[in-house]
Write a protein that holds these residues in place. Structure first.
Motif, PDB file in Angstrom:
ATOM      1  N   ALA A 266       0.823  -1.216   0.000  1.00  6.85           N
ATOM      2  CA  ALA A 266       0.000   0.000   0.000  1.00  6.85           C
ATOM      3  C   ALA A 266       0.855   1.264   0.000  1.00  6.85           C
ATOM      4  O   ALA A 266       0.342   2.366  -0.235  1.00  6.85           O
ATOM      5  CB  ALA A 266      -0.922   0.003   1.210  1.00  6.85           C
ATOM      6  N   ASN A 267       2.149   1.115   0.260  1.00 10.87           N
ATOM      7  CA  ASN A 267       3.044   2.278   0.361  1.00 10.87           C
ATOM      8  C   ASN A 267       4.345   2.030  -0.398  1.00 10.87           C
ATOM      9  O   ASN A 267       5.442   2.177   0.148  1.00 10.87           O
ATOM     10  CB  ASN A 267       3.360   2.560   1.836  1.00 10.87           C
ATOM     11  CG  ASN A 267       2.138   2.955   2.627  1.00 10.87           C
ATOM     12  OD1 ASN A 267       1.728   4.107   2.633  1.00 10.87           O
ATOM     13  ND2 ASN A 267       1.546   1.985   3.330  1.00 10.87           N
ATOM     14  N   GLN A 268       4.239   1.689  -1.685  1.00  9.74           N
ATOM     15  CA  GLN A 268       5.420   1.313  -2.453  1.00  9.74           C
ATOM     16  C   GLN A 268       6.406   2.456  -2.677  1.00  9.74           C
ATOM     17  O   GLN A 268       7.566   2.222  -2.972  1.00  9.74           O
ATOM     18  CB  GLN A 268       4.997   0.721  -3.791  1.00  9.74           C
ATOM     19  CG  GLN A 268       4.423  -0.682  -3.667  1.00  9.74           C
ATOM     20  CD  GLN A 268       4.271  -1.356  -5.009  1.00  9.74           C
ATOM     21  OE1 GLN A 268       3.626  -0.841  -5.912  1.00  9.74           O
ATOM     22  NE2 GLN A 268       4.876  -2.528  -5.158  1.00  9.74           N
ATOM     23  N   SER A 269       5.960   3.692  -2.536  1.00 12.56           N
ATOM     24  CA  SER A 269       6.876   4.827  -2.698  1.00 12.56           C
ATOM     25  C   SER A 269       7.544   5.202  -1.383  1.00 12.56           C
ATOM     26  O   SER A 269       8.340   6.140  -1.328  1.00 12.56           O
ATOM     27  CB  SER A 269       6.119   6.031  -3.265  1.00 12.56           C
ATOM     28  OG  SER A 269       5.100   6.445  -2.374  1.00 12.56           O
ATOM     29  N   LYS A 270       7.226   4.466  -0.318  1.00  6.69           N
ATOM     30  CA  LYS A 270       7.788   4.757   1.005  1.00  6.69           C
ATOM     31  C   LYS A 270       8.427   3.493   1.567  1.00  6.69           C
ATOM     32  O   LYS A 270       7.856   2.799   2.409  1.00  6.69           O
ATOM     33  CB  LYS A 270       6.690   5.261   1.945  1.00  6.69           C
ATOM     34  CG  LYS A 270       6.048   6.573   1.492  1.00  6.69           C
ATOM     35  CD  LYS A 270       4.935   7.002   2.442  1.00  6.69           C
ATOM     36  CE  LYS A 270       4.308   8.311   1.991  1.00  6.69           C
ATOM     37  NZ  LYS A 270       3.196   8.738   2.883  1.00  6.69           N
ATOM     38  N   LEU A 271       9.628   3.208   1.071  1.00  2.89           N
ATOM     39  CA  LEU A 271      10.310   1.976   1.470  1.00  2.89           C
ATOM     40  C   LEU A 271      11.735   2.225   1.974  1.00  2.89           C
ATOM     41  O   LEU A 271      12.560   1.322   1.969  1.00  2.89           O
ATOM     42  CB  LEU A 271      10.345   0.979   0.297  1.00  2.89           C
ATOM     43  CG  LEU A 271       8.989   0.491  -0.228  1.00  2.89           C
ATOM     44  CD1 LEU A 271       9.182  -0.443  -1.417  1.00  2.89           C
ATOM     45  CD2 LEU A 271       8.198  -0.217   0.870  1.00  2.89           C
ATOM     46  N   SER A 272      12.020   3.440   2.417  1.00  2.00           N
ATOM     47  CA  SER A 272      13.332   3.707   3.017  1.00  2.00           C
ATOM     48  C   SER A 272      13.387   3.013   4.372  1.00  2.00           C
ATOM     49  O   SER A 272      12.362   2.554   4.900  1.00  2.00           O
ATOM     50  CB  SER A 272      13.537   5.211   3.204  1.00  2.00           C
ATOM     51  OG  SER A 272      12.648   5.709   4.198  1.00  2.00           O
TER      52      SER A 272
END
Length: 349
Positions: A266-272
């Protein structure tokens, strides 16, 4: 008009590149062919007093040879399917007194609905990180609509072709080989299920995220009959995928894999690293224990092991699903899973 089937060969819809995330293309492997190739002791080459056998060559080629063998089988299956569907479409068009092109327009193009605003927004949000910095939903709208329309057209075409094949009594007689893949990893469904699906996936791959819709449909439609096993296959081109896979494994250690699985897709752009710890906190794991696991690379060997198993099974892109050992590659529609699963469960499922 040429009708070609399935995502890998659907040239009519120009959608071959829309089914999954793939590694960069590698140079093709040349494989010698001869009558005696099935005999592992067959000599292939010699140097000095030594002989190189088929067995040694096959072991050296490993997953690459499996991919070539599967590609050869799929090409034959798809060619047979294409021949049959072309003939069936021609028959149906003749019955209706129209051209094949007009028949396709009526039974596929005219049935496809326009993409909804919610679907457009969803694609934009899921892919925002990969777009130009100044991209807006309005500036990308036409491109997104084109993408969604092609995808819907492809899905409808496959559905129409499946109905046509069923009506025409089409049967695929060429045996499909099974690949032995260990069902080792987080599991949903009964352990004694008649059908086991082993999924190799990448949390940064947009096609893997899209495939979740089909997976959810499968698990709901075949509740109690399917076992799903998740294995990690982070691709080198996705810089955050490896650590995201480790994060999921760290959450699994605390009994929260599926919660983290949902959170990551659900949060593929937030994987840091910071994002992963925030996701862990959101699903309620022990934050300190999770951070120690993630920062220390505790699960790297587990992820690497999954990746190695996938490569040995012939996986080269994500998502990849082995349904009782039969490979479905890419973000396939529910109908493709249904086709394979029903055959495994038997008629009348």
């Amino acid at each position: 008009m040429t009708l070609t089937l399935r995502s890998s060969t659907l040239a009519l819809l120009a959608l071959a590149a829309l089914s999954g995330c793939n590694k960069a293309k590698e140079a093709p492997v040349a494989v010698a062919t001869a009558v005696a190739l099935e005999n592992p002791a067959t000599p292939v080459a010699k140097y000095g007093s030594k002989t190189v056998t088929i067995k040694e060559v096959d072991e050296q080629l490993g997953a690459e040879l499996k991919k070539l063998e599967k590609q050869k089988l799929e090409m034959r299956q798809q060619a047979a399917e294409q021949i049959a569907v072309q003939a069936l479409v021609k028959e149906e068009a003749a019955k209706e007194g129209v051209s094949e092109k007009d028949w396709f327009a009526k039974h596929v193009d005219a049935v496809v609905p326009a993409p909804t605003e919610d679907a457009i927004k969803k694609v934009f949000e899921e892919n925002k990180a990969r777009m130009p910095p100044d991209a807006s939903i309005d500036s990308m709208r036409e491109q997104i609509i084109g993408f969604l329309s092609q995808d819907q057209r492809r899905t409808q075409a496959l559905k129409t072709f499946d109905e046509l094949k069923k009506k025409g009594g089409y049967q695929l007689l060429l045996a499909e080989p099974r690949t032995v893949v260990e069902a080792k990893g987080p599991t949903r469904g009964p352990p004694d299920a008649k059908v086991t699906i082993v999924e190799f996936s990448d949390f940064e791959c947009p096609f893997c995220s899209r495939a979740e819709e089909s997976v959810t449909q499968v698990m709901d439609h075949y509740a109690g009959k399917i076992r799903l096993v998740f294995r990690h296959f982070p691709l080198p081109m996705h810089s955050n995928a490896g650590k995201a896979a480790e994060a999921a494994a760290c959450a699994e250690e605390q009994g929260k894999f599926w919660e983290m699985h949902k959170q990551l897709f659900a949060n593929q752009s937030k994987l840091s690293a910071a994002d992963l710890k925030a996701h862990a906190q959101a699903i309620g794991v022990d934050a300190a224990k999770f951070a120690e696991c993630l920062d220390g690379g505790k699960m790297k060997a587990k992820v690497d092991g999954d990746q190695k198993a996938g490569a040995e099974a012939g996986v080269s892109g994500t998502p990849a699903f082995f349904v009782n050992g039969k490979l479905l590659s890419g973000a396939q529609p529910f109908s493709e899973f249904q086709r394979v699963i029903d055959a495994e469960l038997g008629a009348g499922t």
